[in-house]
Design a protein around this motif. Sequence first.
Motif: not given
Length: 158
Positions: A86-88, A99, A116, A118, A120, A133
Motif C-alpha cells: 500500500t502506497y501513498t 506513486y 493525494s 492511496t 494498493k 486506488f
Amino acid sequence: MKLFKKSIAVLLVVVTAALSVNCSSSSDSSSSSSFYIKCKVNGAQFTSSDPFVINSLSKAISGQSDNEASQELVTLYMPLNVAVGTYTITDEPSNENSYGASYSNFDTDVSTINASGTMKITEVTADVIKGTFSFTSPDSEGGTITISEGTFRADNIQ
C-alpha cells in the motif's frame, strides 16, 4: 499560472498517449480484454476496458473512458519495479520512485493537479499488475475531483 498548470497537465497526457503508440503493451488481444481501470469520478462511474502501459523512467497505466461521448482519462504512475503493498499517492508523479495519479476531462477542459490518496498493489506477476486506488485533487478550474472505488488490472510490460 492556472493556465500554465493546465497546459502542463494536457501536455503530459498528450506525450503519454503519443508514447503509447510506440510502446505497444501486447500483441495478444485476448489477454488485453481482461485489462481495465474502473473508478468513480465525483460519484459517476468511469470505465476503461483497454488501458495502455508505458515504461520510461517510471510506469504509467492510462485509460480513456469507454464512453464514446466522453473524453476522460485516468492515469496511474508507479516505479518500474512495482511491488505488492500500500502506497501513498503524492503530487510528484514525475519522480520515478513515487506513486501518483491524475484525471483529465478534455470535454470540460478540467485536469487534476497535486493529487493525494492511496494505491494498493495487490498482484504483480511477469504479465499483470493489479490493485486499487483512490485520490482527491484540486482541479484546474478551482474545484475538487474525488476518485473513489478505483480498481485496475493492467499488462506488466517490461
